[in-house]
Motif scaffolding. Structure first.
Motif, PDB file in Angstrom:
ATOM      1  N   UNK A 167     -17.993  28.053  15.317  1.00  0.00           N
ATOM      2  CA  UNK A 167     -17.632  29.101  15.542  1.00  0.00           C
ATOM      3  C   UNK A 167     -19.333  29.887  15.385  1.00  0.00           C
ATOM      4  N   UNK A 168     -19.706  29.267  14.819  1.00  0.00           N
ATOM      5  CA  UNK A 168     -21.559  29.334  14.768  1.00  0.00           C
ATOM      6  C   UNK A 168     -22.554  29.155  15.749  1.00  0.00           C
ATOM      7  N   UNK A 169     -21.808  28.126  16.202  1.00  0.00           N
ATOM      8  CA  UNK A 169     -22.676  27.482  17.871  1.00  0.00           C
ATOM      9  C   UNK A 169     -22.206  28.121  18.831  1.00  0.00           C
ATOM     10  N   UNK A 170     -21.329  29.073  18.552  1.00  0.00           N
ATOM     11  CA  UNK A 170     -20.572  30.328  19.795  1.00  0.00           C
ATOM     12  C   UNK A 170     -21.036  31.495  19.662  1.00  0.00           C
ATOM     13  N   UNK A 171     -21.322  31.345  18.757  1.00  0.00           N
ATOM     14  CA  UNK A 171     -21.638  32.706  17.955  1.00  0.00           C
ATOM     15  C   UNK A 171     -19.767  33.792  18.113  1.00  0.00           C
ATOM     16  N   UNK A 172     -19.422  32.952  17.726  1.00  0.00           N
ATOM     17  CA  UNK A 172     -17.657  33.548  17.798  1.00  0.00           C
ATOM     18  C   UNK A 172     -17.486  34.240  15.974  1.00  0.00           C
ATOM     19  N   UNK A 173     -16.702  35.297  16.270  1.00  0.00           N
ATOM     20  CA  UNK A 173     -17.251  36.019  14.995  1.00  0.00           C
ATOM     21  C   UNK A 173     -15.838  35.857  14.571  1.00  0.00           C
ATOM     22  N   UNK A 174     -14.964  35.881  15.070  1.00  0.00           N
ATOM     23  CA  UNK A 174     -13.501  36.432  14.799  1.00  0.00           C
ATOM     24  C   UNK A 174     -12.620  34.966  14.665  1.00  0.00           C
ATOM     25  N   UNK A 175     -11.918  34.412  13.642  1.00  0.00           N
ATOM     26  CA  UNK A 175     -11.593  33.260  13.900  1.00  0.00           C
ATOM     27  C   UNK A 175      -9.803  33.514  13.318  1.00  0.00           C
ATOM     28  N   UNK A 176      -8.770  32.923  14.132  1.00  0.00           N
ATOM     29  CA  UNK A 176      -7.619  32.775  13.272  1.00  0.00           C
ATOM     30  C   UNK A 176      -7.108  31.707  12.688  1.00  0.00           C
ATOM     31  N   UNK A 177      -6.315  31.890  12.096  1.00  0.00           N
ATOM     32  CA  UNK A 177      -6.053  29.889  12.023  1.00  0.00           C
ATOM     33  C   UNK A 177      -4.325  30.582  11.142  1.00  0.00           C
ATOM     34  N   UNK A 178      -2.981  29.503  11.969  1.00  0.00           N
ATOM     35  CA  UNK A 178      -2.391  30.102  12.075  1.00  0.00           C
ATOM     36  C   UNK A 178      -1.641  27.870  11.610  1.00  0.00           C
ATOM     37  N   UNK A 179      -0.371  28.308  11.995  1.00  0.00           N
ATOM     38  CA  UNK A 179       0.749  27.408  12.283  1.00  0.00           C
ATOM     39  C   UNK A 179       1.614  27.044  10.270  1.00  0.00           C
ATOM     40  N   UNK A 180       2.606  25.953  10.438  1.00  0.00           N
ATOM     41  CA  UNK A 180       2.932  26.238   8.962  1.00  0.00           C
ATOM     42  C   UNK A 180       1.446  25.706   7.653  1.00  0.00           C
ATOM     43  N   UNK A 181       0.642  24.841   7.925  1.00  0.00           N
ATOM     44  CA  UNK A 181      -0.552  24.619   6.766  1.00  0.00           C
ATOM     45  C   UNK A 181      -1.311  25.278   6.835  1.00  0.00           C
ATOM     46  N   UNK A 182      -1.334  27.194   7.576  1.00  0.00           N
ATOM     47  CA  UNK A 182      -2.190  28.373   6.855  1.00  0.00           C
ATOM     48  C   UNK A 182      -1.905  28.763   6.204  1.00  0.00           C
TER      49      UNK A 182
END
Ligand code: KG4
Ligand code: ZN
Length: 332
Positions: free
Chosen positions: A253-268
């Motif tokens: 995310x830092x390398x690509x300058x992405x600000x929004x991150x979504x975590x999903x799936x059972x382990x979330x």
């Protein structure tokens, strides 16, 4: 648009009705955990039979809770894969029969894409693109850059076990009951995460690997005489597993300058993962589903269909194990 979703890919039978991809009118889930626990894991044939026993009751319960008749449903959505083929077939055949009986359009949904839409269901209006998605479940560990609805680039995947599978296998090594992930999480709360120095694999790649970590736990256990310090092992393992997925995600995310991150799936649903993500909210906008939408459910399947609505002829729908939507790779 009112969509009735059906999910039966593994050991949860689920039926939900979602309005406009955002409002859950009912989210029926019948877990098969008690059935499979005595066997230490999911037995595919038992899963299929249990889906068959439950699915009609859940459809009736969903319509009753939403206080809707079938006429009020605009379309149906069903998990098409990946998953256990017999289990998937129960959901598919049910959805096809209902589509025919009620004369409604039907769409097949990929289970992994469904997990991504758990966060759109919960936070749809706040999510912007590009979105970095970390999908952590019992069957998959994927880092995906999402450019818009239906457009994805696969950044990293696991080279061996999925992260949830590693949690479940470590739990088994420790004699903890199935499903192991929540149990390891619970034990870890009273353990010392620095007690064992377990490896963080592939530090320079965006791919994941958990088999070395699992083997390190096995070797550590072999060296211990007497009862193992279960809580300390759980805490140290969990720290290593969560560190490794989060380090890669936020490095990308830092390398690509992405600000929004979504975590999903059972382990979330994991409590360490969730508390680490809270701390990252200062730098990133991080989305994680409410606990009920982390593990398998049909609301995410209905929501995915609402955003991606492309119905097909019900008769043409078959089990589809692969996800054709993740194309190319930007990272090594
Ligand atoms: O998404 P999911 O319900 O099914 C798949 O699509 O695989 O994920 C199930 C996985 C299992 O491996 C389970 O042990 C894990 O999610 N899990 C957890 C937790 N809750 C569920 N792992 C770690 N900590 C948890 N709290
Ligand atoms: Zn799942």
């Amino acid at each position: 648009m009112m969509i009735l979703g059906i999910e039966s890919s593994c050991d949860e039978t689920a039926v939900a009705i979602v309005r406009d991809g955002q409002q859950i009118l009912t989210n029926q889930i019948r877990s098969q955990i008690d059935l499979h626990r005595v066997h230490g894991g999911v037995v595919p044939e038992l899963a299929s039979r249990e889906h068959l026993n439950s699915i009609h009751h859940l459809i009736e319960a969903a319509l009753a809770e939403a206080d809707l008749s079938p006429e009020a449903i605009d379309g149906l959505a069903v998990t098409q894969g990946p998953g256990l083929s017999g289990a998937l077939l129960v959901g598919l055949a049910t959805a096809q029969s209902l589509a025919w009986l009620w004369n409604k359009p039907l769409m097949g949904i990929n289970h992994l894409e469904g997990h991504i839409y758990a966060n759109f269901l919960a936070f749809g209006d706040q999510i912007r693109f590009p979105l970095l998605v970390l999908l952590v479940s019992g069957g998959h560990t994927l880092l995906i850059e999402m450019h818009e609805h239906g457009s994805y680039t696969l950044v990293g995947t696991t080279r061996d076990d999925a992260i949830g599978e590693a949690f479940d296998k470590v739990a088994r090594l420790l004699g903890l009951p199935y499903p192991g992930g929540p149990e390891v999480d619970r034990q870890a709360r009273s353990g010392n995460s620095a007690a064992f120095d377990f490896p963080r694999s592939l530090p320079d790649s965006y791919d994941f690997s958990f088999s070395g970590l699992k083997t390190a736990v096995l070797y550590a256990l072999r060296k211990i005489d007497g009862p193992p310090p279960v809580a300390d092992i759980c805490a140290s393992f969990q720290q290593a597993a969560i560190d490794s997925v989060l380090d890669k995600t936020f490095r990308y995310a830092r390398a690509r300058g992405i600000q929004q991150v979504s975590i999903t799936g059972g382990v979330s649903a994991n409590s360490l993962l969730r508390s680490r993500l809270q701390a990252l909210q200062r730098e990133f906008e991080v989305f994680m589903p409410p606990l009920a939408l982390c593990t398998d459910n049909a609301a995410m399947i209905a929501a995915c269909a609402a955003y991606r609505w492309q119905p097909v002829s019900a008769l043409n729908l078959t089990v589809r194990p692969r996800w054709p939507l993740v194309t190319g790779t930007t990272a090594g």
